[in-house]
Structure formats: structure tokens, C-alpha cells
Design a protein around this motif. Sequence first.
Motif, PDB file in Angstrom:
ATOM      1  N   LYS A   8       0.817  -1.209   0.000  1.00  0.00           N
ATOM      2  CA  LYS A   8       0.000   0.000   0.000  1.00  0.00           C
ATOM      3  C   LYS A   8       0.852   1.260   0.000  1.00  0.00           C
ATOM      4  O   LYS A   8       0.317   2.361   0.059  1.00  0.00           O
ATOM      5  CB  LYS A   8      -0.940  -0.005   1.213  1.00  0.00           C
ATOM      6  N   GLY A   9       2.132   1.112  -0.087  1.00  0.00           N
ATOM      7  CA  GLY A   9       3.014   2.254  -0.198  1.00  0.00           C
ATOM      8  C   GLY A   9       3.861   2.474   1.038  1.00  0.00           C
ATOM      9  O   GLY A   9       3.534   2.010   2.128  1.00  0.00           O
ATOM     10  N   THR A  10       4.959   3.183   0.844  1.00  0.00           N
ATOM     11  CA  THR A  10       5.884   3.501   1.920  1.00  0.00           C
ATOM     12  C   THR A  10       5.885   5.003   2.146  1.00  0.00           C
ATOM     13  O   THR A  10       6.032   5.786   1.204  1.00  0.00           O
ATOM     14  CB  THR A  10       7.304   3.011   1.592  1.00  0.00           C
ATOM     15  N   VAL A  11       5.733   5.394   3.403  1.00  0.00           N
ATOM     16  CA  VAL A  11       5.686   6.808   3.778  1.00  0.00           C
ATOM     17  C   VAL A  11       6.765   7.071   4.819  1.00  0.00           C
ATOM     18  O   VAL A  11       6.841   6.367   5.829  1.00  0.00           O
ATOM     19  CB  VAL A  11       4.309   7.181   4.361  1.00  0.00           C
ATOM     20  N   ARG A 114      11.805   8.877  -6.680  1.00  0.00           N
ATOM     21  CA  ARG A 114      11.751   8.585  -8.107  1.00  0.00           C
ATOM     22  C   ARG A 114      11.341   7.141  -8.352  1.00  0.00           C
ATOM     23  O   ARG A 114      10.626   6.836  -9.318  1.00  0.00           O
ATOM     24  CB  ARG A 114      13.120   8.871  -8.738  1.00  0.00           C
ATOM     25  N   ALA A 115      11.756   6.262  -7.451  1.00  0.00           N
ATOM     26  CA  ALA A 115      11.435   4.842  -7.584  1.00  0.00           C
ATOM     27  C   ALA A 115      10.070   4.479  -7.016  1.00  0.00           C
ATOM     28  O   ALA A 115       9.578   3.372  -7.226  1.00  0.00           O
ATOM     29  CB  ALA A 115      12.508   3.998  -6.891  1.00  0.00           C
ATOM     30  N   GLY A 116       9.454   5.405  -6.276  1.00  0.00           N
ATOM     31  CA  GLY A 116       8.173   5.128  -5.647  1.00  0.00           C
ATOM     32  C   GLY A 116       7.014   5.235  -6.620  1.00  0.00           C
ATOM     33  O   GLY A 116       7.160   5.695  -7.758  1.00  0.00           O
ATOM     34  N   GLY A 117       5.854   4.843  -6.135  1.00  0.00           N
ATOM     35  CA  GLY A 117       4.662   4.893  -6.967  1.00  0.00           C
ATOM     36  C   GLY A 117       3.951   6.236  -6.902  1.00  0.00           C
ATOM     37  O   GLY A 117       3.555   6.803  -7.917  1.00  0.00           O
ATOM     38  N   ARG A 118       3.790   6.792  -5.707  1.00  0.00           N
ATOM     39  CA  ARG A 118       3.046   8.046  -5.537  1.00  0.00           C
ATOM     40  C   ARG A 118       3.883   9.276  -5.860  1.00  0.00           C
ATOM     41  O   ARG A 118       3.392  10.239  -6.414  1.00  0.00           O
ATOM     42  CB  ARG A 118       2.519   8.137  -4.091  1.00  0.00           C
ATOM     43  N   LYS A 119       5.134   9.291  -5.447  1.00  0.00           N
ATOM     44  CA  LYS A 119       6.055  10.384  -5.773  1.00  0.00           C
ATOM     45  C   LYS A 119       5.570  11.739  -5.243  1.00  0.00           C
ATOM     46  O   LYS A 119       5.345  12.679  -5.998  1.00  0.00           O
ATOM     47  CB  LYS A 119       6.293  10.463  -7.279  1.00  0.00           C
TER      48      LYS A 119
END
Length: 223
Positions: A8-11, A114-119
Amino acid sequence: MTSNTAEKGTVLVTGASRGLGRALAGLYAAAGCRVIACMRQGGDVPLDVADPASIAALGERLEGEPIDIVINNAAVRGDTGGLESLETDDFLEVMRINALAPLLLARALRPNLRAGGRKVLVNISSRAGSLAEGTLDDEDGDYAYRCSKAALNMATVKLAQDFRRDGIAVISLHPGWVRTDMGGEEAAVDVAESAAGLKALIDATTLAESGSFRAYDGRTVAW
């Protein structure tokens, strides 16, 4: 504070030991995100934003890890006595933590974003740093804090220009006058209300909003 549902993403949140940072980290963890909670002592990753070497070490430690959202939340207020009590060391320390550190973190973590999905890169700013609105209903004498947040807003605009080529959105957010250790018990906004409003804005941010300055309630703040 780390969730096992990294899909679900990294924050990443700085200043996550208390107040608004801890509330934001908790909300994202509850939403199923992997949260990297950065603080000087304890937490997932040790980070002293006043120390450029610590920021560089964070980038090295996280090398190769995609990060969807970076929230530059760590800040200090400094002296509030006005011009007569302004001291050089205090002023420079506030500028170092509130304005320079977010720039250094943006540089260190740019490959991760840059490598993430949400950016999305978020700078937690303040209406106190707005040239247009900052003193309309606020006569506090905190020169260092105001100057640091004004500088952070310019950093947001510059980073938004530089990071657009990477598809990374950069925004400034005003959390309101929040009841935290910094804001004090007389503050008007509960930390949970502020964090929920900020999260909603962050989650809706795209490149179309990059370079903008908004309050936790969705209102656009004048620069």
C-alpha cells in the motif's frame, strides 16, 4: 512504526516522535502503509535533521528502497521574544532545521521518491511564513520561525520545478495552529483533526498541485 503491508506504499515521516509527526505516522500505518518513522532517538530510523551527516546517512541506509511519500515535518520554533531577544545562534539553528534540512532530505531521498509509486514530497510549513497572510492576525515575535518557514516555501517552489522532470510533486502544507508541544494548549486545532486534513490533501496530491501552498482544511494559502 512499520506496517507489514508495504504494497500500500511507503511513507517516511520526520519528527515522528510526538505531535503532528506521530499522528501522521499513525494514520498512514492504520491505512496499511509501511511507515518509516524518523526521530533522533528510537523509531524505525534514527535521524537528527540538524546534522547533515545524519541526513546523508539516512539516504545511504535507504538506498534502493522505493518511497512513495516523504513528509518533512521535523521543526523547531526558536525564540519568540521579538527583535530585541533575537540571537544569532538560535536564529541559525532554526533556519538549519526548518529550511535547510528539508532541502538536504529532498536531495538525499530523491532517488527513493523517483522509484516510488506516488512520488510526493511534503513540506510541513506554516501560514506564519506567508508574506501575504503571516501577520494578519498574528503578532508573535518569532522572527526565526517566520523567516524559516518563508524560506521553506521558496524551497517548495524551487523543488517543484526541479523535481517535475522526475514526476515528483512537491507541496507546502499549513497544519493550522495545532495543540502540540510547539503550538501550546491554547491552540485552536486538535492534532488529530489537523493530521486527518493533511493526510487527505497529501493523498489527493498529483503533479497538478505541485508547487502549491494549502492549509489542512483545503484552503489555498497565499505565498
